[in-house]
Scaffold this active site. Structure first.
Site, short mmCIF file in Angstrom:
data_model
loop_
_atom_site.label_atom_id
_atom_site.label_comp_id
_atom_site.label_asym_id
_atom_site.label_seq_id
_atom_site.Cartn_x
_atom_site.Cartn_y
_atom_site.Cartn_z
N LYS A 197 0.87 -1.18 0.00
CA LYS A 197 0.00 0.00 0.00
C LYS A 197 0.91 1.23 0.00
O LYS A 197 1.41 1.66 1.04
CB LYS A 197 -0.89 -0.06 1.24
N GLU A 272 7.99 1.48 11.79
CA GLU A 272 9.17 2.34 11.58
C GLU A 272 8.64 3.76 11.49
O GLU A 272 8.00 4.13 10.51
CB GLU A 272 9.88 1.98 10.27
N CYS A 306 13.52 10.00 7.48
CA CYS A 306 13.18 9.74 8.88
C CYS A 306 14.40 9.87 9.77
O CYS A 306 14.31 10.29 10.92
CB CYS A 306 12.58 8.35 9.01
N GLU A 403 8.94 16.66 14.70
CA GLU A 403 9.56 16.32 13.42
C GLU A 403 9.01 17.25 12.35
O GLU A 403 7.80 17.26 12.10
CB GLU A 403 9.23 14.86 13.07
P1 NAD Z 1 1.95 8.81 7.11
O1 NAD Z 1 1.97 8.20 8.47
O2 NAD Z 1 1.05 9.94 6.86
O3 NAD Z 1 1.55 7.69 6.02
C1 NAD Z 1 2.26 6.48 5.90
C2 NAD Z 1 1.40 5.47 5.16
O4 NAD Z 1 0.28 5.16 5.98
C3 NAD Z 1 0.83 5.97 3.84
O5 NAD Z 1 0.80 4.91 2.92
C4 NAD Z 1 -0.58 6.37 4.21
O6 NAD Z 1 -1.48 6.35 3.12
C5 NAD Z 1 -0.93 5.30 5.23
N1 NAD Z 1 -2.00 5.65 6.17
C6 NAD Z 1 -2.46 6.88 6.50
N2 NAD Z 1 -3.46 6.78 7.39
C7 NAD Z 1 -3.63 5.46 7.65
C8 NAD Z 1 -4.48 4.72 8.51
N3 NAD Z 1 -5.38 5.30 9.28
N4 NAD Z 1 -4.34 3.36 8.52
C9 NAD Z 1 -3.41 2.75 7.76
N5 NAD Z 1 -2.58 3.40 6.92
C10 NAD Z 1 -2.68 4.75 6.87
O7 NAD Z 1 3.47 9.12 6.79
P2 NAD Z 1 4.05 9.94 5.53
O8 NAD Z 1 3.64 11.35 5.72
O9 NAD Z 1 3.71 9.20 4.27
O10 NAD Z 1 5.63 9.76 5.74
C11 NAD Z 1 6.37 10.58 6.55
C12 NAD Z 1 6.60 9.95 7.90
O11 NAD Z 1 7.18 8.66 7.75
C13 NAD Z 1 7.55 10.74 8.76
O12 NAD Z 1 7.08 10.79 10.08
C14 NAD Z 1 8.83 9.90 8.71
O13 NAD Z 1 9.69 10.08 9.80
C15 NAD Z 1 8.29 8.53 8.64
N6 NAD Z 1 9.29 7.61 8.10
C16 NAD Z 1 9.90 6.72 8.93
C17 NAD Z 1 10.88 5.86 8.44
C18 NAD Z 1 11.57 4.85 9.33
O14 NAD Z 1 12.16 3.92 8.80
N7 NAD Z 1 11.53 5.00 10.63
C19 NAD Z 1 11.24 5.92 7.09
C20 NAD Z 1 10.60 6.85 6.28
C21 NAD Z 1 9.62 7.68 6.78
#
Ligand code: NAD
Length: 499
Positions: A197, A272, A306, A403
């Site tokens: 997804k 993550e 991240c 963040e």
């Molecule tokens: P996000 O949490 O908004 O979305 C992540 C994913 O979750 C997307 O595919 C989104 O469509 C989905 N999603 C959203 N709402 C959901 C729900 N209610 N149920 C299930 N899935 C849902 O994150 P983002 O804005 O896409 O990415 C940025 C974030 O990701 C930052 O906080 C960053 O630090 C983190 N990140 C962490 C790592 C790591 O390895 N620790 C790596 C990359 C990014």
């Protein structure tokens, strides 16, 4: 703004024009309601493609297909050597399409084509080859046991690792292809099937990856791709009882929602999540090296990493020099599209992210911080924000606590290693950190004290598939990479034999 654009490949343009459906059972499938989501080029704001907007019923179709594929045994019971061979074939297929994938990613995500080529695609292919090898190296243990009943009975026991079942791989928008691959390959190596997804903003490379998986000979239905909104499709996927494991990368806020949904079904999960990662620069570090490190750690992918270094702690003896040099370097960076080979700062992923980053910069100003570089969105099409450096930030304030996920660094001085450790750990997050010094005693003293899943010394951000990656505290649960990555997609079964 500079203009040295890479010519877009014909196959990339053709892919953008396709009417993308969900990938189910190896075929592109329409959703029931037929709703679409616009996909934009962050460098211009223009719509470049559309994808299917799945609802909960569509999600059920996708998960059912994955479950059928899993229980058929076509992949879960395939010989490990065959799984390894097909994953290695997939690496070759990805390599043959490397430039196409890199361009698609840059057009959709906004990042530099250099980063797409080297990391999003190049490093991801290395990850595929590394992880493919684990398919043939999954092992259990044998155990001597001392069960006392019935009298005189003898037993022996062993463990086996079995594929957990259907995996939901939920991916963020910052490294869409690479993070999809971080989930896909260990899940497949373990014998699972997976629903990928991608994020609403960046679905294109996951859809192309799904096609290339088929080209590599991986059976239809083993990898399905679900596009849709997180709050609808993501939520329905995370709550689906036939999903046995969720591997989620994204924000801490959504990670918690996903974790709660998982626990309701006792679905296994790993999270993550976000980071607010400290870079500690000691007084022996040459000024130029400190500046280069902060630029790389803080501005790579416009800070949408991240593990990005977003809090700089600089020894007071070098603070002014490093900040002055860093501000000058940031101000000299050229802004432009990711497809522009000379641009050093590229757009953020979306208008929403641009607004969010600008809002954080404003909050920083209101809370008393001083902007020494950047601090604004240039007046041009696309979602750009100038690389920003801020000082005079109180440690209790928003810019230090939250963040930002953009090209925004806050720099603060410290006097002693103890103070640096205290400040570095004074955060809800614990994903990564770096310590910069050639003083071995300082390194040996500081590293064990830092509350983070990864600590780099004299660098920031390098990852390797053999090196576990994940967070302490609010940065998540579990580790990716290495042997553990594959084991996370297995259930451990104890077998006890009486003889
Ligand atoms: P996000 O949490 O908004 O979305 C992540 C994913 O979750 C997307 O595919 C989104 O469509 C989905 N999603 C959203 N709402 C959901 C729900 N209610 N149920 C299930 N899935 C849902 O994150 P983002 O804005 O896409 O990415 C940025 C974030 O990701 C930052 O906080 C960053 O630090 C983190 N990140 C962490 C790592 C790591 O390895 N620790 C790596 C990359 C990014």
């Amino acid at each position: 703004m500079t203009q040295n654009l890479v010519p877009v490949l014909g196959e990339v343009n053709a892919f953008l024009q396709k009417q993308h459906g969900l990938l189910i059972d190896g075929k592109s499938a329409s959703t029931r309601a037929g709703k679409r989501i616009d996909v934009r080029n962050p460098a211009t704001g223009e719509v470049i493609s559309t994808v299917a907007d799945a609802d909960a019923q569509d999600v059920d179709d996708v998960v059912q297909a994955s479950h059928r594929a899993f229980t058929s045994g076509v992949w879960s019971k395939a010989r490990p050597a065959d799984r390894e061979r097909m994953l290695l074939k997939l690496a070759d297929v990805l390599e043959a399409h490397a430039e196409e994938l890199a361009q698609l990613e840059t057009l959709n995500q906004g990042k530099s084509i250099h980063i797409s080529r080297a990391i999003e695609v190049g490093a991801a292919i290395e990850y595929v080859r590394y992880m493919a090898g684990w398919a043939t190296k999954i092992t259990g243990e044998t155990m001597d046991v001392s069960i006392p009943v019935p009298e005189g009975a003898r037993y022996t026991a062993y463990t086996r690792r079995e594929p957990v079942g259907v995996v939901a791989g939920i991916v963020p928008w910052n490294f869409p292809l690479m993070i999809a691959i971080w989930k896909l390959i260990p899940a497949l190596a373990a014998g699972c099937t997976i629903v990928l997804k991608p994020s609403t903003e960046t679905p294109l490379t996951a859809l192309r990856l799904g096609e290339l998986v088929l080209e590599a000979g991986i059976p239809a239905g083993v990898v399905n791709v679900l596009t849709g909104r997180g709050s609808v499709a993501g939520q329905a996927l995370a709550s689906h009882p036939l999903v046995s494991k969720i591997s989620f990368t994204g924000s801490t806020e959504i990670g918690k929602t996903v974790g709660h949904a998982a626990v309701d079904n006792m679905t296994r999960f790993s999270l993550e999540l976000g980071g607010k990662n400290p870079m500690i620069i000691f007084g022996d570090v040459p000024v130029e090296k400190a500046i280069q490190g902060a630029m790389m750690g803080g501005f790579l992918n416009q800070g949408q990493v991240c593990a990005a270094a977003s809090r700089l702690y600089i020894h007071r003896s070098k603070f002014e020099q490093v900040v002055e040099g860093l501000a000058a370097a940031a101000d000299s960076m050229t802004v432009g599209a990711g497809m522009d080979v000379t641009a050093q700062i590229n757009p953020l992923v979306s208008a929403r992210q641009q607004q969010s980053v600008c809002k954080y910069i404003d909050i920083g100003r209101q809370e008393g911080a001083t902007v020494v570089a950047g601090g604004y969105a240039p007046d041009m099409p696309g979602y750009f924000v100038r690389p920003t450096v801020m000082i005079n930030v109180d440690h209790s304030k928003t810019l230090v606590r939250e963040e930002v996920f953009g090209p925004v660094l806050v720099a603060m001085p410290f006097d002693t290693p103890e103070e640096a450790i205290r400040l570095a750990n004074d955060t809800p997050y614990g994903l990564a950190a770096s310590v910069w010094t050639n003083d071995l005693s300082a390194v040996m003293h500081v590293v064990p004290e830092i509350q983070a899943g990864t600590v780099w010394v004299n660098s920031h951000i390098p990852l390797d598939p053999n090196m576990p990656f994940g967070g302490h505290k609010q940065s998540g649960v579990g580790r990716e990479f290495g042997r553990g990555a594959v084991e996370n997609f297995t259930e451990l079964k104890s077998v006890c034999i009486a003889y």
